[in-house]
Design a protein around this motif. Sequence first.
Motif, PDB file in Angstrom:
ATOM      1  N   GLU A  76      31.577  17.987  80.648  1.00 36.06           N
ATOM      2  CA  GLU A  76      30.248  18.605  80.709  1.00 36.06           C
ATOM      3  C   GLU A  76      29.362  18.140  79.546  1.00 36.06           C
ATOM      4  O   GLU A  76      28.164  17.921  79.715  1.00 36.06           O
ATOM      5  CB  GLU A  76      30.375  20.131  80.700  1.00 36.06           C
ATOM      6  CG  GLU A  76      30.974  20.687  81.979  1.00 36.06           C
ATOM      7  CD  GLU A  76      31.356  22.159  81.874  1.00 36.06           C
ATOM      8  OE1 GLU A  76      31.483  22.799  82.935  1.00 36.06           O
ATOM      9  OE2 GLU A  76      31.543  22.671  80.752  1.00 36.06           O
ATOM     10  N   ILE A  77      29.976  17.967  78.373  1.00 37.35           N
ATOM     11  CA  ILE A  77      29.212  17.479  77.225  1.00 37.35           C
ATOM     12  C   ILE A  77      28.731  16.055  77.489  1.00 37.35           C
ATOM     13  O   ILE A  77      27.567  15.718  77.249  1.00 37.35           O
ATOM     14  CB  ILE A  77      30.058  17.532  75.931  1.00 37.35           C
ATOM     15  CG1 ILE A  77      30.396  18.983  75.588  1.00 37.35           C
ATOM     16  CG2 ILE A  77      29.322  16.844  74.772  1.00 37.35           C
ATOM     17  CD1 ILE A  77      31.466  19.134  74.514  1.00 37.35           C
ATOM     18  N   ALA A  78      29.631  15.209  78.017  1.00 40.32           N
ATOM     19  CA  ALA A  78      29.250  13.814  78.319  1.00 40.32           C
ATOM     20  C   ALA A  78      28.084  13.777  79.294  1.00 40.32           C
ATOM     21  O   ALA A  78      27.118  13.027  79.097  1.00 40.32           O
ATOM     22  CB  ALA A  78      30.451  13.055  78.879  1.00 40.32           C
ATOM     23  N   ARG A  79      28.121  14.586  80.338  1.00 36.47           N
ATOM     24  CA  ARG A  79      27.029  14.615  81.328  1.00 36.47           C
ATOM     25  C   ARG A  79      25.739  15.117  80.699  1.00 36.47           C
ATOM     26  O   ARG A  79      24.655  14.602  80.978  1.00 36.47           O
ATOM     27  CB  ARG A  79      27.390  15.508  82.528  1.00 36.47           C
ATOM     28  CG  ARG A  79      28.600  15.079  83.357  1.00 36.47           C
ATOM     29  CD  ARG A  79      28.559  13.715  84.006  1.00 36.47           C
ATOM     30  NE  ARG A  79      28.721  12.568  83.147  1.00 36.47           N
ATOM     31  CZ  ARG A  79      29.879  12.027  82.723  1.00 36.47           C
ATOM     32  NH1 ARG A  79      31.004  12.548  83.068  1.00 36.47           N
ATOM     33  NH2 ARG A  79      29.898  10.968  81.940  1.00 36.47           N
ATOM     34  N   ARG A  80      25.836  16.128  79.838  1.00 40.42           N
ATOM     35  CA  ARG A  80      24.634  16.659  79.183  1.00 40.42           C
ATOM     36  C   ARG A  80      23.994  15.600  78.288  1.00 40.42           C
ATOM     37  O   ARG A  80      22.779  15.399  78.313  1.00 40.42           O
ATOM     38  CB  ARG A  80      24.965  17.911  78.373  1.00 40.42           C
ATOM     39  CG  ARG A  80      23.747  18.472  77.636  1.00 40.42           C
ATOM     40  CD  ARG A  80      24.006  19.775  76.988  1.00 40.42           C
ATOM     41  NE  ARG A  80      24.032  20.813  78.026  1.00 40.42           N
ATOM     42  CZ  ARG A  80      24.268  22.085  77.776  1.00 40.42           C
ATOM     43  NH1 ARG A  80      24.499  22.477  76.539  1.00 40.42           N
ATOM     44  NH2 ARG A  80      24.263  22.971  78.737  1.00 40.42           N
ATOM     45  N   VAL A  81      24.813  14.908  77.493  1.00 38.85           N
ATOM     46  CA  VAL A  81      24.289  13.878  76.601  1.00 38.85           C
ATOM     47  C   VAL A  81      23.707  12.722  77.410  1.00 38.85           C
ATOM     48  O   VAL A  81      22.635  12.199  77.081  1.00 38.85           O
ATOM     49  CB  VAL A  81      25.379  13.393  75.609  1.00 38.85           C
ATOM     50  CG1 VAL A  81      24.904  12.200  74.799  1.00 38.85           C
ATOM     51  CG2 VAL A  81      25.794  14.542  74.688  1.00 38.85           C
ATOM     52  N   GLU A  82      24.375  12.326  78.489  1.00 38.60           N
ATOM     53  CA  GLU A  82      23.835  11.277  79.355  1.00 38.60           C
ATOM     54  C   GLU A  82      22.461  11.676  79.896  1.00 38.60           C
ATOM     55  O   GLU A  82      21.528  10.871  79.898  1.00 38.60           O
ATOM     56  CB  GLU A  82      24.782  11.002  80.531  1.00 38.60           C
ATOM     57  CG  GLU A  82      26.004  10.212  80.159  1.00 38.60           C
ATOM     58  CD  GLU A  82      27.003  10.061  81.286  1.00 38.60           C
ATOM     59  OE1 GLU A  82      27.986   9.330  81.104  1.00 38.60           O
ATOM     60  OE2 GLU A  82      26.818  10.685  82.361  1.00 38.60           O
ATOM     61  N   GLY A  83      22.339  12.915  80.331  1.00 39.10           N
ATOM     62  CA  GLY A  83      21.056  13.394  80.845  1.00 39.10           C
ATOM     63  C   GLY A  83      19.960  13.359  79.797  1.00 39.10           C
ATOM     64  O   GLY A  83      18.826  12.947  80.077  1.00 39.10           O
TER      65      GLY A  83
END
Length: 177
Positions: A76-83
Amino acid sequence: MRSLRVKQAFYLFLAFCLLAASAWSGGYRVAPEDVLNITVYDEPELSIEEARIGIDGVIALPLIGEVKVAGLTTEEIARRVEGLLADGYLKKPQVSVLIDEYRQFYVHGAVEDPGGYSYQDGLTVERAIVLAGGFTERASPRAITLAREGRQGEPIPVGLKHQVRPGDVISVGESFF
């Protein structure tokens, strides 16, 4: 027929154990004091090797600033940072997040060296007590309780083989006889 049922029960049990293990490893939610390694593919200046989550649940990242991550999984952190990076900084960012260091667990009561210790994967109550110097002379191996971080209520009685997680508090009682 009976052996078929026994095999089915065994495979069902095995599947349950594997599901529980994957739920723990994939479902681990970070919290303050965990240390993350955040890698932005092909962008070393945006990657961070040791990002300690602050008491407020936030980490600071280049370009995007503070990001609240407490309570999220690494995915979830990876997806948030990607966004956040895709919003005006990079075209198709690829981010991976690993946990470098878990927050501590605690052992107190009738152990030689009570205190906080670094969590390690596969940690059991027995290993945690060894890290805390072992039982004192008055310790009772039958009087061990565990309070799990984030769960309300009384600590639960546990055995030496019980799994420990980051943030847990293990209490070792004394024997009076």
